[in-house]
Design a protein around this motif. Structure first.
Motif, PDB file in Angstrom:
ATOM      1  N   ASN A  33       0.789  -1.226   0.000  1.00 18.81           N
ATOM      2  CA  ASN A  33       0.000   0.000   0.000  1.00 18.81           C
ATOM      3  C   ASN A  33       0.830   1.289   0.000  1.00 18.81           C
ATOM      4  O   ASN A  33       0.266   2.384   0.053  1.00 18.81           O
ATOM      5  N   VAL A  34       2.149   1.155  -0.059  1.00 21.90           N
ATOM      6  CA  VAL A  34       2.996   2.355  -0.013  1.00 21.90           C
ATOM      7  C   VAL A  34       2.928   3.132  -1.336  1.00 21.90           C
ATOM      8  O   VAL A  34       3.274   4.308  -1.403  1.00 21.90           O
ATOM      9  N   GLY A  35       2.468   2.436  -2.390  1.00 22.03           N
ATOM     10  CA  GLY A  35       2.387   3.088  -3.705  1.00 22.03           C
ATOM     11  C   GLY A  35       3.404   2.538  -4.694  1.00 22.03           C
ATOM     12  O   GLY A  35       3.767   3.197  -5.670  1.00 22.03           O
ATOM     13  N   LYS A  36       3.833   1.293  -4.465  1.00 20.89           N
ATOM     14  CA  LYS A  36       4.873   0.688  -5.318  1.00 20.89           C
ATOM     15  C   LYS A  36       4.359   0.425  -6.730  1.00 20.89           C
ATOM     16  O   LYS A  36       5.031   0.749  -7.708  1.00 20.89           O
ATOM     17  N   SER A  37       3.153  -0.156  -6.842  1.00 19.58           N
ATOM     18  CA  SER A  37       2.612  -0.399  -8.193  1.00 19.58           C
ATOM     19  C   SER A  37       2.390   0.918  -8.923  1.00 19.58           C
ATOM     20  O   SER A  37       2.668   1.019 -10.123  1.00 19.58           O
ATOM     21  N   SER A  38       1.904   1.909  -8.186  1.00 18.29           N
ATOM     22  CA  SER A  38       1.643   3.207  -8.814  1.00 18.29           C
ATOM     23  C   SER A  38       2.943   3.830  -9.328  1.00 18.29           C
ATOM     24  O   SER A  38       2.976   4.412 -10.410  1.00 18.29           O
ATOM     25  N   THR A  52      -1.988  -3.521  -9.017  1.00 18.52           N
ATOM     26  CA  THR A  52      -2.233  -2.423  -8.081  1.00 18.52           C
ATOM     27  C   THR A  52      -2.939  -2.927  -6.843  1.00 18.52           C
ATOM     28  O   THR A  52      -3.694  -3.885  -6.865  1.00 18.52           O
ATOM     29  N   SER A  53      -2.660  -2.223  -5.848  1.00 17.91           N
ATOM     30  CA  SER A  53      -3.229  -2.369  -4.513  1.00 17.91           C
ATOM     31  C   SER A  53      -3.196  -3.770  -3.963  1.00 17.91           C
ATOM     32  O   SER A  53      -3.142  -4.766  -4.648  1.00 17.91           O
ATOM     33  N   LYS A 143       3.734   9.441  -2.332  1.00 16.74           N
ATOM     34  CA  LYS A 143       2.493  10.185  -2.061  1.00 16.74           C
ATOM     35  C   LYS A 143       2.787  11.624  -1.637  1.00 16.74           C
ATOM     36  O   LYS A 143       2.131  12.180  -0.750  1.00 16.74           O
ATOM     37  N   ASP A 145       2.169  14.287  -2.946  1.00 15.21           N
ATOM     38  CA  ASP A 145       1.059  15.246  -3.144  1.00 15.21           C
ATOM     39  C   ASP A 145       0.168  15.341  -1.909  1.00 15.21           C
ATOM     40  O   ASP A 145      -0.639  16.257  -1.796  1.00 15.21           O
ATOM     41  N   LYS A 146       0.322  14.401  -0.988  1.00 16.97           N
ATOM     42  CA  LYS A 146      -0.563  14.382   0.187  1.00 16.97           C
ATOM     43  C   LYS A 146      -0.100  15.305   1.313  1.00 16.97           C
ATOM     44  O   LYS A 146      -0.791  15.420   2.321  1.00 16.97           O
ATOM     45  N   SER A 175       5.412  11.563  -6.421  1.00 11.44           N
ATOM     46  CA  SER A 175       3.949  11.479  -6.427  1.00 11.44           C
ATOM     47  C   SER A 175       3.470  10.858  -7.733  1.00 11.44           C
ATOM     48  O   SER A 175       3.846  11.319  -8.819  1.00 11.44           O
ATOM     49  N   ALA A 176       2.665   9.830  -7.612  1.00  7.83           N
ATOM     50  CA  ALA A 176       2.082   9.205  -8.808  1.00  7.83           C
ATOM     51  C   ALA A 176       0.997  10.116  -9.387  1.00  7.83           C
ATOM     52  O   ALA A 176       0.653   9.997 -10.559  1.00  7.83           O
ATOM     53  N   GLU A 177       0.484  11.012  -8.558  1.00  4.10           N
ATOM     54  CA  GLU A 177      -0.564  11.936  -9.024  1.00  4.10           C
ATOM     55  C   GLU A 177       0.040  13.022  -9.903  1.00  4.10           C
ATOM     56  O   GLU A 177      -0.460  13.284 -10.994  1.00  4.10           O
TER      57      GLU A 177
HETATM   58  P1  GDP Z   1       1.248  -0.959  -3.491  1.00  2.00           P
HETATM   59  O1  GDP Z   1       0.453  -1.891  -2.637  1.00  2.00           O
HETATM   60  O2  GDP Z   1       2.511  -0.502  -2.811  1.00  2.00           O
HETATM   61  O3  GDP Z   1       1.506  -1.464  -4.874  1.00  2.00           O
HETATM   62  O4  GDP Z   1       0.395   0.394  -3.588  1.00  2.00           O
HETATM   63  P2  GDP Z   1      -0.524   0.974  -4.765  1.00  2.00           P
HETATM   64  O5  GDP Z   1       0.315   1.545  -5.862  1.00  2.00           O
HETATM   65  O6  GDP Z   1      -1.534  -0.028  -5.157  1.00  2.00           O
HETATM   66  O7  GDP Z   1      -1.194   2.215  -3.998  1.00  2.00           O
HETATM   67  C1  GDP Z   1      -1.938   2.048  -2.819  1.00  2.00           C
HETATM   68  C2  GDP Z   1      -2.976   3.161  -2.727  1.00  2.00           C
HETATM   69  O8  GDP Z   1      -2.336   4.427  -2.620  1.00  2.00           O
HETATM   70  C3  GDP Z   1      -3.875   3.247  -3.958  1.00  2.00           C
HETATM   71  O9  GDP Z   1      -5.172   3.607  -3.540  1.00  2.00           O
HETATM   72  C4  GDP Z   1      -3.252   4.363  -4.772  1.00  2.00           C
HETATM   73  O10 GDP Z   1      -4.174   5.038  -5.600  1.00  2.00           O
HETATM   74  C5  GDP Z   1      -2.703   5.282  -3.689  1.00  2.00           C
HETATM   75  N1  GDP Z   1      -1.511   6.012  -4.165  1.00  2.00           N
HETATM   76  C6  GDP Z   1      -0.389   5.464  -4.650  1.00  2.00           C
HETATM   77  N2  GDP Z   1       0.514   6.420  -4.970  1.00  2.00           N
HETATM   78  C7  GDP Z   1      -0.064   7.611  -4.698  1.00  2.00           C
HETATM   79  C8  GDP Z   1       0.361   8.989  -4.824  1.00  2.00           C
HETATM   80  O11 GDP Z   1       1.481   9.307  -5.241  1.00  2.00           O
HETATM   81  N3  GDP Z   1      -0.530   9.940  -4.424  1.00  2.00           N
HETATM   82  C9  GDP Z   1      -1.746   9.635  -3.915  1.00  2.00           C
HETATM   83  N4  GDP Z   1      -2.528  10.649  -3.536  1.00  2.00           N
HETATM   84  N5  GDP Z   1      -2.192   8.360  -3.793  1.00  2.00           N
HETATM   85  C10 GDP Z   1      -1.362   7.354  -4.172  1.00  2.00           C
END
Ligand code: GDP
Length: 195
Positions: A33-38, A52-53, A143, A145-146, A175-177
Motif C-alpha cells: 500500500n505504499v504506492g509501489k505499483s503506482s 495495483t493495490s 504520495k 502530493d498528500k 507522487s504518482a498523481e
Molecule cells: P502498493 O500496494 O505498494 O503497490 O500500492 P498501490 O500503488 O496499489 O497504492 C496504494 C494506494 O495508494 C492506492 O489507492 C493508490 O491510488 C494510492 N496512491 C499510490 N501512490 C499515490 C500517490 O502518489 N498519491 C496519492 N494521492 N495516492 C497514491
C-alpha cells in the motif's frame, strides 16, 4: 527514457528460479500500500500494468518488467500485511533474500516509504537488510502530493532519522498523481553502469 515497450517477462514464485538476466535490474521494495505499483506504472507510463493495490493474501511474487529491452524494473513483494502467517513471512523473506544474493545484474534497490509517516520497524529492517546485502538503497518518499510543500523538509528529516540513513543516502519525494520525482528516478535508472 522514451518507453517503447513494456513486458512483464518473468514472475517468480517461491519455487521459481531467479532469472539469469543480462540487462541491468532495478528493484523496488516497500510496505504493501505504499504506492509501489503506482510508482512502477508511472515509470513505465502505464495506467495499470503493474498489479495495483494490496489484496491481502495475494500471491507473493517477484515481477520482472522488461523495458525497451534495455532495463528491468523488479517489483519485490510488499511487506507488512497484518494478517499474513509466520510461514508466509518466512517465504517472503527467503524470496527477497535469494533475489538480493543471486542477481548478478541488480544495479540499485529503491526503498519506498510513505512521506506522511515515520518509517516502521519493518521499513528499518528492510533498509538494514538491503545494506547488509551490499546495496545502498535510494529512498523514495511516496504520495508527496498528500503533504503541503511547507511540510516537505520536516517529513524528509523524519524519514531520514527513522531509517537511520547516512548523509550520502539519496531521498527522492515522488507522487504518482503529479509525477513529481519521476524524471529524477529515471536519471538513476539510465545513469547506472551496464552489466
Ligand atoms: P502498493 O500496494 O505498494 O503497490 O500500492 P498501490 O500503488 O496499489 O497504492 C496504494 C494506494 O495508494 C492506492 O489507492 C493508490 O491510488 C494510492 N496512491 C499510490 N501512490 C499515490 C500517490 O502518489 N498519491 C496519492 N494521492 N495516492 C497514491
Amino acid at each position: 527514457m522514451i518507453i517503447k515497450s513494456v513486458n512483464l517477462e518473468t514472475v517468480c514464485g517461491i519455487t521459481s528460479k531467479i532469472p539469469d538476466n543480462q540487462l541491468s535490474e532495478f528493484a523496488f521494495a516497500g510496505k504493501s500500500n505504499v504506492g509501489k505499483s503506482s510508482l512502477i506504472n508511472a515509470l513505465m507510463n502505464r495506467k495499470s500494468y503493474a498489479r495495483t493495490s494490496s489484496q491481502p493474501g495475494k500471491t507473493q511474487t517477484i515481477n520482472f518488467y522488461n523495458i525497451n529491452d534495455e532495463v528491468y524494473l523488479v517489483d519485490l513483494p510488499g511487506y507488512g500485511y497484518a494478517k499474513v502467517s509466520q510461514s508466509e513471512k518466512e517465504k517472503w523473506g527467503w524470496m527477497i533474500e535469494s533475489y538480493l544474493k543471486k542477481s548478478k545484474v541488480l544495479r540499485q534497490v529503491f526503498l519506498l516509504v510513505d512521506i506522511r509517516h515515520e518509517p516502521g520497524a519493518n521499513d528499518k529492517q528492510m533498509y538494514e537488510w538491503i545494506v547488509h546485502n551490499g546495496y545502498r538503497p535510494i529512498i523514495i518518499a511516496t504520495k508527496a502530493d498528500k503533504i503541503k510543500r511547507s511540510q516537505l523538509q520536516k517529513q524528509l528529516k523524519l524519514i531520514r532519522e527513522g531509517l537511520g540513513l547516512e548523509k550520502s543516502d539519496v531521498m527522492i519525494p515522488f507522487s504518482a498523481e503529479t509525477k513529481q520525482g519521476r524524471e529524477e528516478i529515471w536519471e538513476y535508472l539510465e545513469g547506472a553502469d551496464q552489466p
